[in-house]
Enzyme design. Sequence first.
Site, PDB file in Angstrom:
ATOM      1  N   CYS A  71       0.836  -1.213   0.000  1.00 18.91           N
ATOM      2  CA  CYS A  71       0.000   0.000   0.000  1.00 18.91           C
ATOM      3  C   CYS A  71       0.866   1.256   0.000  1.00 18.91           C
ATOM      4  O   CYS A  71       1.887   1.316   0.677  1.00 18.91           O
ATOM      5  CB  CYS A  71      -0.884   0.042   1.245  1.00 18.91           C
ATOM      6  SG  CYS A  71      -2.229  -1.165   1.180  1.00 18.91           S
ATOM      7  N   CYS A 145      -4.002  -7.659   7.093  1.00 17.05           N
ATOM      8  CA  CYS A 145      -4.065  -6.946   5.817  1.00 17.05           C
ATOM      9  C   CYS A 145      -5.505  -6.504   5.600  1.00 17.05           C
ATOM     10  O   CYS A 145      -6.372  -7.343   5.310  1.00 17.05           O
ATOM     11  CB  CYS A 145      -3.591  -7.815   4.655  1.00 17.05           C
ATOM     12  SG  CYS A 145      -3.741  -6.938   3.076  1.00 17.05           S
ATOM     13  N   GLN A 245      -9.893 -10.922 -12.123  1.00 18.93           N
ATOM     14  CA  GLN A 245      -9.960  -9.544 -11.628  1.00 18.93           C
ATOM     15  C   GLN A 245      -9.756  -9.585 -10.113  1.00 18.93           C
ATOM     16  O   GLN A 245     -10.213 -10.505  -9.433  1.00 18.93           O
ATOM     17  CB  GLN A 245     -11.302  -8.905 -11.986  1.00 18.93           C
ATOM     18  CG  GLN A 245     -11.574  -8.820 -13.488  1.00 18.93           C
ATOM     19  CD  GLN A 245     -10.652  -7.834 -14.219  1.00 18.93           C
ATOM     20  OE1 GLN A 245      -9.909  -7.064 -13.608  1.00 18.93           O
ATOM     21  NE2 GLN A 245     -10.680  -7.862 -15.548  1.00 18.93           N
ATOM     22  N   GLU A 292      -8.005 -15.180 -26.717  1.00 16.91           N
ATOM     23  CA  GLU A 292      -7.112 -15.090 -25.566  1.00 16.91           C
ATOM     24  C   GLU A 292      -5.848 -15.890 -25.872  1.00 16.91           C
ATOM     25  O   GLU A 292      -5.895 -16.861 -26.634  1.00 16.91           O
ATOM     26  CB  GLU A 292      -7.894 -15.627 -24.340  1.00 16.91           C
ATOM     27  CG  GLU A 292      -7.126 -16.200 -23.192  1.00 16.91           C
ATOM     28  CD  GLU A 292      -6.357 -15.139 -22.399  1.00 16.91           C
ATOM     29  OE1 GLU A 292      -6.889 -14.048 -22.144  1.00 16.91           O
ATOM     30  OE2 GLU A 292      -5.202 -15.439 -22.056  1.00 16.91           O
ATOM     31  N   ASP A 340      -9.671  -5.952 -23.239  1.00 19.81           N
ATOM     32  CA  ASP A 340      -9.192  -5.881 -21.846  1.00 19.81           C
ATOM     33  C   ASP A 340      -7.760  -6.418 -21.769  1.00 19.81           C
ATOM     34  O   ASP A 340      -7.513  -7.499 -21.211  1.00 19.81           O
ATOM     35  CB  ASP A 340     -10.129  -6.690 -20.931  1.00 19.81           C
ATOM     36  CG  ASP A 340      -9.717  -6.594 -19.463  1.00 19.81           C
ATOM     37  OD1 ASP A 340      -8.925  -5.702 -19.111  1.00 19.81           O
ATOM     38  OD2 ASP A 340     -10.202  -7.423 -18.669  1.00 19.81           O
ATOM     39  N   CYS A 366      -6.070  -1.589 -16.907  1.00 24.65           N
ATOM     40  CA  CYS A 366      -5.511  -1.330 -15.571  1.00 24.65           C
ATOM     41  C   CYS A 366      -4.345  -0.353 -15.672  1.00 24.65           C
ATOM     42  O   CYS A 366      -3.611  -0.171 -14.695  1.00 24.65           O
ATOM     43  CB  CYS A 366      -5.077  -2.634 -14.906  1.00 24.65           C
ATOM     44  SG  CYS A 366      -3.813  -3.498 -15.835  1.00 24.65           S
TER      45      CYS A 366
HETATM   46  C1  LIG Z   1      -6.278  -7.918 -17.902  1.00 28.41           C
HETATM   47  S1  LIG Z   1      -6.433  -9.631 -18.253  1.00 28.41           S
HETATM   48  C2  LIG Z   1      -8.140  -9.684 -18.694  1.00 28.41           C
HETATM   49  C3  LIG Z   1      -8.772 -11.030 -18.635  1.00 28.41           C
HETATM   50  C4  LIG Z   1     -10.300 -11.063 -18.680  1.00 28.41           C
HETATM   51  N1  LIG Z   1     -10.863 -10.078 -19.566  1.00 28.41           N
HETATM   52  C5  LIG Z   1     -10.896 -10.926 -17.296  1.00 28.41           C
HETATM   53  O1  LIG Z   1     -11.618  -9.965 -17.041  1.00 28.41           O
HETATM   54  O2  LIG Z   1     -10.646 -11.806 -16.451  1.00 28.41           O
HETATM   55  C6  LIG Z   1      -5.551  -9.738 -19.734  1.00 28.41           C
HETATM   56  C7  LIG Z   1      -5.604 -11.084 -20.425  1.00 28.41           C
HETATM   57  O3  LIG Z   1      -4.795 -10.978 -21.604  1.00 28.41           O
HETATM   58  C8  LIG Z   1      -4.161 -12.223 -21.826  1.00 28.41           C
HETATM   59  N2  LIG Z   1      -3.010 -11.955 -22.703  1.00 28.41           N
HETATM   60  C9  LIG Z   1      -1.812 -11.422 -22.367  1.00 28.41           C
HETATM   61  N3  LIG Z   1      -1.044 -11.283 -23.452  1.00 28.41           N
HETATM   62  C10 LIG Z   1      -1.762 -11.738 -24.499  1.00 28.41           C
HETATM   63  C11 LIG Z   1      -1.515 -11.843 -25.896  1.00 28.41           C
HETATM   64  N4  LIG Z   1      -0.350 -11.446 -26.414  1.00 28.41           N
HETATM   65  N5  LIG Z   1      -2.472 -12.343 -26.698  1.00 28.41           N
HETATM   66  C12 LIG Z   1      -3.666 -12.723 -26.183  1.00 28.41           C
HETATM   67  N6  LIG Z   1      -3.957 -12.644 -24.871  1.00 28.41           N
HETATM   68  C13 LIG Z   1      -3.018 -12.165 -24.043  1.00 28.41           C
HETATM   69  C14 LIG Z   1      -3.827 -12.723 -20.451  1.00 28.41           C
HETATM   70  O4  LIG Z   1      -3.644 -14.132 -20.458  1.00 28.41           O
HETATM   71  C15 LIG Z   1      -5.051 -12.263 -19.649  1.00 28.41           C
HETATM   72  O5  LIG Z   1      -6.026 -13.275 -19.620  1.00 28.41           O
END
Ligand SMILES: C[S@@+](CC[C@H](N)C(=O)[O-])C[C@H]1O[C@@H](n2cnc3c(N)ncnc32)[C@H](O)[C@@H]1O
Length: 413
Positions: A71, A145, A245, A292, A340, A366
């Site tokens: 934190c 925590c 998340q 993904e 995302d 994020c």
């Molecule tokens: C911020 S997370 C979002 C996951 C999902 N939308 C959720 O809300 O749980 C980003 C996602 O991107 C995937 N990722 C990272 N690099 C990637 C890539 N080069 N191609 C496809 N997916 C990827 C990760 O495995 C992860 O699941």
Amino acid sequence: MSGRFVIDRLGAQGDGIARTEGGELFIPFTLPGEEVTAARAKDRADLIAVLAPSPERVDAACRHFGTCGGCALQHMRDEAYRAWKRERVVQALRGRKIEAEITPLVACEPGTRRRAAFTARRTEAGMLLGFNRHLSSEIVPLEECPVLLPQIVAAFGLLRALAGLVCATPKPFHMAVTATASGLDVAVREAGRIDDRQRRGLIDFAVREGLARLSVDGEVVVEPRQPVVMFGDVAVMPPPGTFLQATEAAEVAMAGLVAGHLSRARRVADLFSGCGSFALRLASKAEVHAVEGEGAALAALDRGFRFASGLKRVTVEKRDLFRRPLTARELDAFDGVVLDPPRAGAEDQSKQIARSQVPFVAAVSCNPVTLARDLRILLDGGYTLNRVIPIDQFLWSPHVEAVALLEKPRRRR
Ligand SMILES: C[S@@+](CC[C@H](N)C(=O)[O-])C[C@H]1O[C@@H](n2cnc3c(N)ncnc32)[C@H](O)[C@@H]1O
């Protein structure tokens, strides 16, 4: 060398910044307007005492605040803290000359974080388990925590004992803990090679203590109860160590915003879908194609879909979206897109969306800096930005999540 300093503003990591003749000085755990004494080492300084506190200063919620690196901002009144976080999104968008309605921050309640990535290490004094000290590899052993769900905090003793059983290295190693509907899911990494006797001990321990699952370096050692997370009405069994998340409340808030924006879409592409937190909720109204890079996450999504009832069709595609983004042509088969990506953002994918005719896009991120870069690409491609909603998913840290809702009028063909 110690000295007196006046804090000018907070930096991107939540540290106070003082202007000095030698340049900017970063002093963690201070607030704008405060006069402090601090011990300086190059461009950083350790706070010694606050001589003139800010009216925004409050007592920290946790005894570890100031040593634990988890934190950065517990010492700030809620309103000022939330305004600062929202401002991180405002500034990032301003940096790309983006004008948009930015709503107040969606707040995060203490005691709601369902995932924690602990570090552990065997020492002469016993097993240490906690988060790293601010900017250090030293472990701060945790007694409490206020950010984590109470069931994770209540398991600190159990997790320390487990760390002792699994540890086969003098080096620090990692324990990722997720609270699921069926109990704690623990994924250990880099604890050394476990032998057969250790493995039997770990299995007995996990069963006796009611863990949902224990995996070591990606291999499931024991799974007394399949870990389950609910995405709306759909149950999903996430693979060990996968992305989820950080809080369920933020996920629900983001999924609600995304679903509201895509309510008229009949075919949605969910890009960077993970295990389907958006896809499986959207599938109650629309057909969804989930894309993904992690095969195990997609398999969990697909299984969740197959065991659910009342959903429209969900298809999955394993694809590296950095190397091979969906092309504008492929995207034109959809009337809604969810994007995302990880912290690096999705620059090339955004360029393809910008060239497409997809009418509704919901961008979740994020990292406000890469979000702003990607939004600029979409705006230059003819999208309009309806609204940006900052969401505090990472309580008292400098990190902030945001959802951006975009539209493009469809060209007549
Ligand atoms: C911020 S997370 C979002 C996951 C999902 N939308 C959720 O809300 O749980 C980003 C996602 O991107 C995937 N990722 C990272 N690099 C990637 C890539 N080069 N191609 C496809 N997916 C990827 C990760 O495995 C992860 O699941």
